[in-house]
Design a protein around this motif. Structure first.
Motif, mmCIF file in Angstrom:
data_model
loop_
_atom_site.group_PDB
_atom_site.id
_atom_site.type_symbol
_atom_site.label_atom_id
_atom_site.label_comp_id
_atom_site.label_asym_id
_atom_site.label_seq_id
_atom_site.Cartn_x
_atom_site.Cartn_y
_atom_site.Cartn_z
ATOM 1 N N LEU A 111 1.108 7.639 2.064
ATOM 2 C CA LEU A 111 1.097 6.779 0.889
ATOM 3 C C LEU A 111 0.277 7.423 -0.216
ATOM 4 O O LEU A 111 -0.483 8.365 0.017
ATOM 5 C CB LEU A 111 0.510 5.408 1.233
ATOM 6 C CG LEU A 111 1.263 4.592 2.287
ATOM 7 C CD1 LEU A 111 0.582 3.254 2.519
ATOM 8 C CD2 LEU A 111 2.711 4.391 1.903
ATOM 9 N N HIS A 112 0.425 6.907 -1.427
ATOM 10 C CA HIS A 112 -0.319 7.454 -2.572
ATOM 11 C C HIS A 112 -1.822 7.373 -2.324
ATOM 12 O O HIS A 112 -2.559 8.307 -2.610
ATOM 13 C CB HIS A 112 0.069 6.706 -3.849
ATOM 14 C CG HIS A 112 -0.507 7.301 -5.091
ATOM 15 N ND1 HIS A 112 -0.027 8.478 -5.619
ATOM 16 C CD2 HIS A 112 -1.514 6.902 -5.892
ATOM 17 C CE1 HIS A 112 -0.724 8.772 -6.701
ATOM 18 N NE2 HIS A 112 -1.626 7.834 -6.892
ATOM 19 N N ALA B 127 12.861 -8.034 -0.235
ATOM 20 C CA ALA B 127 11.635 -7.551 0.415
ATOM 21 C C ALA B 127 11.753 -7.681 1.932
ATOM 22 O O ALA B 127 12.265 -8.663 2.449
ATOM 23 C CB ALA B 127 10.436 -8.355 -0.069
ATOM 24 N N GLU C 224 8.820 4.268 -2.848
ATOM 25 C CA GLU C 224 9.069 2.865 -2.498
ATOM 26 C C GLU C 224 7.724 2.160 -2.334
ATOM 27 O O GLU C 224 6.868 2.637 -1.604
ATOM 28 C CB GLU C 224 9.855 2.822 -1.184
ATOM 29 C CG GLU C 224 10.381 1.489 -0.800
ATOM 30 C CD GLU C 224 11.291 1.589 0.423
ATOM 31 O OE1 GLU C 224 12.184 0.768 0.517
ATOM 32 O OE2 GLU C 224 11.087 2.482 1.281
ATOM 33 N N PRO C 225 7.511 1.028 -3.026
ATOM 34 C CA PRO C 225 6.196 0.365 -2.937
ATOM 35 C C PRO C 225 5.973 -0.309 -1.585
ATOM 36 O O PRO C 225 6.901 -0.807 -0.966
ATOM 37 C CB PRO C 225 6.234 -0.668 -4.061
ATOM 38 C CG PRO C 225 7.682 -0.937 -4.283
ATOM 39 C CD PRO C 225 8.408 0.329 -3.945
ATOM 40 N N VAL C 226 4.708 -0.289 -1.165
ATOM 41 C CA VAL C 226 4.284 -0.938 0.072
ATOM 42 C C VAL C 226 3.040 -1.750 -0.252
ATOM 43 O O VAL C 226 2.136 -1.272 -0.928
ATOM 44 C CB VAL C 226 3.925 0.115 1.152
ATOM 45 C CG1 VAL C 226 3.374 -0.555 2.396
ATOM 46 C CG2 VAL C 226 5.120 0.971 1.487
ATOM 47 N N SER C 227 2.989 -2.980 0.227
ATOM 48 C CA SER C 227 1.789 -3.802 0.078
ATOM 49 C C SER C 227 1.349 -4.272 1.450
ATOM 50 O O SER C 227 2.166 -4.659 2.282
ATOM 51 C CB SER C 227 2.056 -5.013 -0.818
ATOM 52 O OG SER C 227 2.243 -4.616 -2.156
ATOM 53 N N GLY D 100 -6.735 -7.770 -3.174
ATOM 54 C CA GLY D 100 -5.534 -6.960 -3.314
ATOM 55 C C GLY D 100 -5.719 -5.493 -2.986
ATOM 56 O O GLY D 100 -5.015 -4.655 -3.531
ATOM 57 N N MET E 35 -2.499 -3.620 -2.119
ATOM 58 C CA MET E 35 -1.314 -3.935 -2.943
ATOM 59 C C MET E 35 -0.686 -2.693 -3.556
ATOM 60 O O MET E 35 -1.373 -1.800 -4.032
ATOM 61 C CB MET E 35 -1.694 -4.888 -4.076
ATOM 62 C CG MET E 35 -2.038 -6.291 -3.617
ATOM 63 S SD MET E 35 -0.656 -7.150 -2.895
ATOM 64 C CE MET E 35 0.463 -7.212 -4.259
ATOM 65 N N SER E 36 0.630 -2.684 -3.553
ATOM 66 C CA SER E 36 1.470 -1.705 -4.264
ATOM 67 C C SER E 36 1.004 -0.267 -4.094
ATOM 68 O O SER E 36 0.724 0.432 -5.050
ATOM 69 C CB SER E 36 1.537 -2.051 -5.762
ATOM 70 O OG SER E 36 2.218 -3.257 -5.938
ATOM 71 N N ASN E 37 0.940 0.161 -2.873
ATOM 72 C CA ASN E 37 0.520 1.530 -2.599
ATOM 73 C C ASN E 37 1.762 2.406 -2.533
ATOM 74 O O ASN E 37 2.650 2.193 -1.821
ATOM 75 C CB ASN E 37 -0.265 1.595 -1.289
ATOM 76 C CG ASN E 37 -0.959 2.905 -1.095
ATOM 77 O OD1 ASN E 37 -0.638 3.880 -1.737
ATOM 78 N ND2 ASN E 37 -1.900 2.930 -0.198
#
Length: 90
Positions: free
Chosen positions: A71-72, A35, A52-55, A85, A88-90
């Motif tokens: 981002l999503h 990370a 690719e996940p982004v938090s 959260g 989290m995990s966008n």
């Protein structure tokens, strides 16, 4: 997330130390295992690959005016609160 030796407590402690006010005058970027971590006090522009996940996490207090593109779930001037959260995990 773990640190060398698989110690979650050490990894968390190191992240909190890096985000502490003691180092507020420094730009801090860390690599913990696979990370990449950025301590952001004003703004940062990140580039990544599709999927690719982004938090995004607020540490030590709220983070206001958070905006993202590409981002999503894009954020526009969002308020991130410590302990939630939302980013989290966008």
């Amino acid at each position: 997330m773990t640190s060398a030796g698989g110690r979650l407590d050490h990894a968390l402690a190191n992240l909190l130390i890096a985000a502490s006010d003691r180092w507020s005058t420094l730009r801090i970027d860390l690599v913990v295992d696979q990370a990449r971590i950025y301590v952001v006090r004003d703004e940062v522009e990140l580039e990544g690959r599709v999927g690719e996940p982004v938090s995004l996490l607020a540490v030590g207090g709220p983070a206001g005016g958070v905006s993202t593109t590409g981002l999503h779930w894009p954020l526009g001037g969002a308020q991130l609160e410590t302990g939630l959260g939302f980013g989290m995990s966008n």
